[in-house]
Write a protein that holds these residues in place. Structure first.
Motif, PDB file in Angstrom:
ATOM      1  N   ARG A  88      48.817  26.827 -22.264  1.00  0.00           N
ATOM      2  CA  ARG A  88      49.194  25.353 -22.355  1.00  0.00           C
ATOM      3  C   ARG A  88      50.353  24.937 -21.806  1.00  0.00           C
ATOM      4  NH1 ARG A  88      48.714  24.793 -28.592  1.00  0.00           N
ATOM      5  NH2 ARG A  88      49.478  26.908 -28.992  1.00  0.00           N
ATOM      6  N   ILE A  89      50.244  23.624 -21.501  1.00  0.00           N
ATOM      7  CA  ILE A  89      51.590  23.025 -20.906  1.00  0.00           C
ATOM      8  C   ILE A  89      52.223  22.510 -22.266  1.00  0.00           C
ATOM      9  CG2 ILE A  89      52.376  21.222 -18.966  1.00  0.00           C
ATOM     10  CD1 ILE A  89      50.814  23.506 -17.859  1.00  0.00           C
ATOM     11  N   SER A  90      53.488  22.860 -22.319  1.00  0.00           N
ATOM     12  CA  SER A  90      54.289  22.388 -23.420  1.00  0.00           C
ATOM     13  C   SER A  90      54.997  21.222 -23.210  1.00  0.00           C
ATOM     14  CB  SER A  90      55.089  23.730 -24.199  1.00  0.00           C
ATOM     15  OG  SER A  90      56.041  24.021 -23.029  1.00  0.00           O
ATOM     16  N   ASP A  91      55.600  21.029 -22.084  1.00  0.00           N
ATOM     17  CA  ASP A  91      56.579  19.911 -21.910  1.00  0.00           C
ATOM     18  C   ASP A  91      55.881  18.797 -21.148  1.00  0.00           C
ATOM     19  OD1 ASP A  91      56.270  21.451 -19.708  1.00  0.00           O
ATOM     20  OD2 ASP A  91      58.215  21.117 -18.631  1.00  0.00           O
ATOM     21  N   ARG A  92      55.096  18.191 -21.812  1.00  0.00           N
ATOM     22  CA  ARG A  92      54.196  16.996 -21.319  1.00  0.00           C
ATOM     23  C   ARG A  92      54.478  15.713 -21.674  1.00  0.00           C
ATOM     24  NH1 ARG A  92      49.205  18.245 -25.213  1.00  0.00           N
ATOM     25  NH2 ARG A  92      49.905  17.225 -26.994  1.00  0.00           N
ATOM     26  N   GLN A  93      55.696  15.490 -22.565  1.00  0.00           N
ATOM     27  CA  GLN A  93      55.982  14.210 -23.141  1.00  0.00           C
ATOM     28  C   GLN A  93      56.662  13.246 -21.827  1.00  0.00           C
ATOM     29  OE1 GLN A  93      55.140  12.847 -26.067  1.00  0.00           O
ATOM     30  NE2 GLN A  93      54.234  14.891 -26.707  1.00  0.00           N
ATOM     31  N   GLY A  94      56.081  12.123 -21.916  1.00  0.00           N
ATOM     32  CA  GLY A  94      56.604  11.230 -20.974  1.00  0.00           C
ATOM     33  C   GLY A  94      56.389   9.752 -21.066  1.00  0.00           C
ATOM     34  N   ASP A  95      56.332   8.841 -20.144  1.00  0.00           N
ATOM     35  CA  ASP A  95      56.203   7.405 -20.286  1.00  0.00           C
ATOM     36  C   ASP A  95      54.937   6.859 -20.163  1.00  0.00           C
ATOM     37  OD1 ASP A  95      58.682   7.526 -20.686  1.00  0.00           O
ATOM     38  OD2 ASP A  95      59.611   7.055 -18.476  1.00  0.00           O
ATOM     39  N   GLY A 122      42.656  16.641 -11.368  1.00  0.00           N
ATOM     40  CA  GLY A 122      41.844  17.885 -11.916  1.00  0.00           C
ATOM     41  C   GLY A 122      42.472  19.172 -11.768  1.00  0.00           C
ATOM     42  N   LEU A 123      43.810  19.287 -11.499  1.00  0.00           N
ATOM     43  CA  LEU A 123      44.537  20.470 -11.546  1.00  0.00           C
ATOM     44  C   LEU A 123      44.774  20.801 -12.848  1.00  0.00           C
ATOM     45  CD1 LEU A 123      47.125  19.597  -8.650  1.00  0.00           C
ATOM     46  CD2 LEU A 123      44.873  21.104  -8.462  1.00  0.00           C
ATOM     47  N   LEU A 124      44.813  19.751 -13.895  1.00  0.00           N
ATOM     48  CA  LEU A 124      45.121  20.197 -15.174  1.00  0.00           C
ATOM     49  C   LEU A 124      44.053  19.362 -15.867  1.00  0.00           C
ATOM     50  CD1 LEU A 124      48.670  19.565 -15.923  1.00  0.00           C
ATOM     51  CD2 LEU A 124      47.742  21.633 -15.479  1.00  0.00           C
ATOM     52  N   CYS A 125      43.423  20.138 -17.087  1.00  0.00           N
ATOM     53  CA  CYS A 125      42.547  19.811 -17.876  1.00  0.00           C
ATOM     54  C   CYS A 125      42.716  19.619 -19.203  1.00  0.00           C
ATOM     55  CB  CYS A 125      41.222  20.692 -18.051  1.00  0.00           C
ATOM     56  SG  CYS A 125      40.384  20.751 -16.255  1.00  0.00           S
ATOM     57  N   ILE A 126      42.281  18.844 -20.066  1.00  0.00           N
ATOM     58  CA  ILE A 126      42.398  18.622 -21.678  1.00  0.00           C
ATOM     59  C   ILE A 126      41.477  19.210 -22.240  1.00  0.00           C
ATOM     60  CG2 ILE A 126      42.844  16.770 -23.307  1.00  0.00           C
ATOM     61  CD1 ILE A 126      43.944  14.924 -21.199  1.00  0.00           C
ATOM     62  N   VAL A 127      41.896  20.044 -23.289  1.00  0.00           N
ATOM     63  CA  VAL A 127      40.965  20.634 -24.213  1.00  0.00           C
ATOM     64  C   VAL A 127      41.416  20.394 -25.597  1.00  0.00           C
ATOM     65  CG1 VAL A 127      40.508  22.688 -22.802  1.00  0.00           C
ATOM     66  CG2 VAL A 127      42.477  22.799 -24.212  1.00  0.00           C
ATOM     67  N   VAL A 128      40.482  20.241 -26.561  1.00  0.00           N
ATOM     68  CA  VAL A 128      40.823  20.067 -27.911  1.00  0.00           C
ATOM     69  C   VAL A 128      40.390  21.351 -28.848  1.00  0.00           C
ATOM     70  CG1 VAL A 128      38.693  18.810 -28.272  1.00  0.00           C
ATOM     71  CG2 VAL A 128      40.376  18.644 -29.691  1.00  0.00           C
ATOM     72  N   ASP A 130      40.558  22.428 -32.810  1.00  0.00           N
ATOM     73  CA  ASP A 130      41.133  22.070 -34.370  1.00  0.00           C
ATOM     74  C   ASP A 130      41.964  20.641 -34.248  1.00  0.00           C
ATOM     75  OD1 ASP A 130      40.145  24.482 -35.189  1.00  0.00           O
ATOM     76  OD2 ASP A 130      42.016  25.670 -34.900  1.00  0.00           O
ATOM     77  N   GLY A 131      41.256  19.923 -33.466  1.00  0.00           N
ATOM     78  CA  GLY A 131      41.819  18.427 -33.559  1.00  0.00           C
ATOM     79  C   GLY A 131      43.036  18.213 -32.729  1.00  0.00           C
ATOM     80  N   VAL A 132      43.774  19.365 -31.941  1.00  0.00           N
ATOM     81  CA  VAL A 132      44.814  19.233 -31.204  1.00  0.00           C
ATOM     82  C   VAL A 132      44.486  19.229 -29.734  1.00  0.00           C
ATOM     83  CG1 VAL A 132      46.995  20.450 -30.795  1.00  0.00           C
ATOM     84  CG2 VAL A 132      46.293  20.511 -32.955  1.00  0.00           C
ATOM     85  N   TYR A 133      45.024  18.391 -28.946  1.00  0.00           N
ATOM     86  CA  TYR A 133      44.944  18.202 -27.360  1.00  0.00           C
ATOM     87  C   TYR A 133      45.957  18.950 -26.652  1.00  0.00           C
ATOM     88  CZ  TYR A 133      41.669  14.601 -29.078  1.00  0.00           C
ATOM     89  OH  TYR A 133      40.333  13.956 -29.738  1.00  0.00           O
ATOM     90  N   ASP A 134      45.524  19.674 -25.723  1.00  0.00           N
ATOM     91  CA  ASP A 134      46.361  20.661 -25.130  1.00  0.00           C
ATOM     92  C   ASP A 134      46.034  20.427 -23.344  1.00  0.00           C
ATOM     93  OD1 ASP A 134      48.116  21.722 -26.968  1.00  0.00           O
ATOM     94  OD2 ASP A 134      46.501  23.078 -27.667  1.00  0.00           O
ATOM     95  N   LEU A 135      47.065  20.508 -22.703  1.00  0.00           N
ATOM     96  CA  LEU A 135      46.639  20.550 -21.166  1.00  0.00           C
ATOM     97  C   LEU A 135      46.776  21.913 -20.812  1.00  0.00           C
ATOM     98  CD1 LEU A 135      49.272  17.574 -20.217  1.00  0.00           C
ATOM     99  CD2 LEU A 135      46.665  17.786 -20.335  1.00  0.00           C
ATOM    100  N   ILE A 136      45.828  22.463 -20.000  1.00  0.00           N
ATOM    101  CA  ILE A 136      45.731  23.809 -19.273  1.00  0.00           C
ATOM    102  C   ILE A 136      45.404  23.645 -17.909  1.00  0.00           C
ATOM    103  CG2 ILE A 136      45.128  25.053 -21.421  1.00  0.00           C
ATOM    104  CD1 ILE A 136      42.170  24.749 -20.536  1.00  0.00           C
ATOM    105  N   PRO A 137      45.824  24.707 -17.137  1.00  0.00           N
ATOM    106  CA  PRO A 137      45.598  24.775 -15.631  1.00  0.00           C
ATOM    107  C   PRO A 137      44.218  24.851 -15.487  1.00  0.00           C
ATOM    108  CG  PRO A 137      47.002  26.313 -16.352  1.00  0.00           C
ATOM    109  CD  PRO A 137      46.906  25.632 -17.558  1.00  0.00           C
ATOM    110  N   ARG A 138      43.595  24.535 -14.285  1.00  0.00           N
ATOM    111  CA  ARG A 138      42.355  24.437 -13.902  1.00  0.00           C
ATOM    112  C   ARG A 138      41.555  25.779 -14.075  1.00  0.00           C
ATOM    113  NH1 ARG A 138      38.164  22.929 -13.722  1.00  0.00           N
ATOM    114  NH2 ARG A 138      39.173  20.767 -13.691  1.00  0.00           N
ATOM    115  N   PRO A 139      42.165  27.042 -13.555  1.00  0.00           N
ATOM    116  CA  PRO A 139      41.555  28.297 -13.519  1.00  0.00           C
ATOM    117  C   PRO A 139      41.150  28.830 -14.988  1.00  0.00           C
ATOM    118  CG  PRO A 139      43.385  28.475 -11.920  1.00  0.00           C
ATOM    119  CD  PRO A 139      43.674  27.247 -12.727  1.00  0.00           C
TER     120      PRO A 139
END
Length: 193
Positions: A88-95, A122-128, A130-139
């Motif tokens: 998962r991509i952990s440093d994602r907080q932004g504007d 489409g290089l990153l995807c969003i998965v859920v 247990d109700g938590v949304y995370d960003l993960i790489p395409r592969p």
């Protein structure tokens, strides 16, 4: 030694030999019928017992199959959860707010500009999970979609967009596709959904 009832009745003259034979034969027939009925009921009991054992065996097999499927699903879910937690991509907080649809509801994630662009391309995807949304790489998303595709909420890959576009694309009357028609129009830089 005492005489049988039949002998006593014959001695008393109440029945003759013919009637005595008839009574003896009818007693034998009754005894035979009772034995036959007892054998039939035993056979029926055995048949019912075998059928009950067969049904129990089938129920047990079905239960074992369901338990195995549940165990397999749990194993797959734990694999997916491990993949997500590791990649998962952990440093994602932004504007910027990235809006997406999850089960008929619009959800938002605040992302940095670079991460926002990667999700859009489409290089990153969003998965859920247990109700938590995370960003993960395409592969990683591809591996997850093989196992549990229902966990991937946003997948903007080019391959899926092209296949969806080609299946729903219709040519206009003059032979131009929608993509060709809109190619002359400029997309503003500040347009965000």
């Amino acid at each position: 030694m005492s005489k049988s009832l039949q002998d006593q009745l014959m001695g008393a003259g109440l029945i003759d030999k013919k009637k005595a034979k008839k009574l003896a034969n009818s007693a034998k027939k009754e005894k035979f019928i009772k034995q036959k009925a007892r054998q039939d009921t035993e056979a029926e009991k055995q048949a019912k017992l075998k059928q009950a054992q067969q049904e129990k065996k089938e129920r047990d097999q079905e239960l074992n199959r369901k338990l195995k499927e549940e165990a397999d699903q749990k194993a797959i879910f734990s694999q997916v959860k491990q993949l997500v937690s590791h990649y998962r991509i952990s440093d994602r907080q932004g504007d910027l707010e990235y809006n997406f649809n999850d089960g008929g509801k619009i959800k938002k994630l605040r992302l940095e500009k670079l991460v926002f662009e990667k999700v859009s391309r489409g290089l990153l995807c969003i998965v859920v999970i247990d109700g938590v949304y995370d960003l993960i790489p395409r592969p990683v998303a591809d591996k997850i979609s093989e196992r549990m595709p229902e966990l991937i909420v946003v997948d903007n890959s080019v391959d899926k967009a092209v296949s969806a576009e080609s299946s729903s694309q219709s040519d206009s009357e003059d032979g131009l596709s929608d993509e060709d028609y809109y190619a002359d129009f400029e997309i503003p830089d500040d347009l965000m959904w």
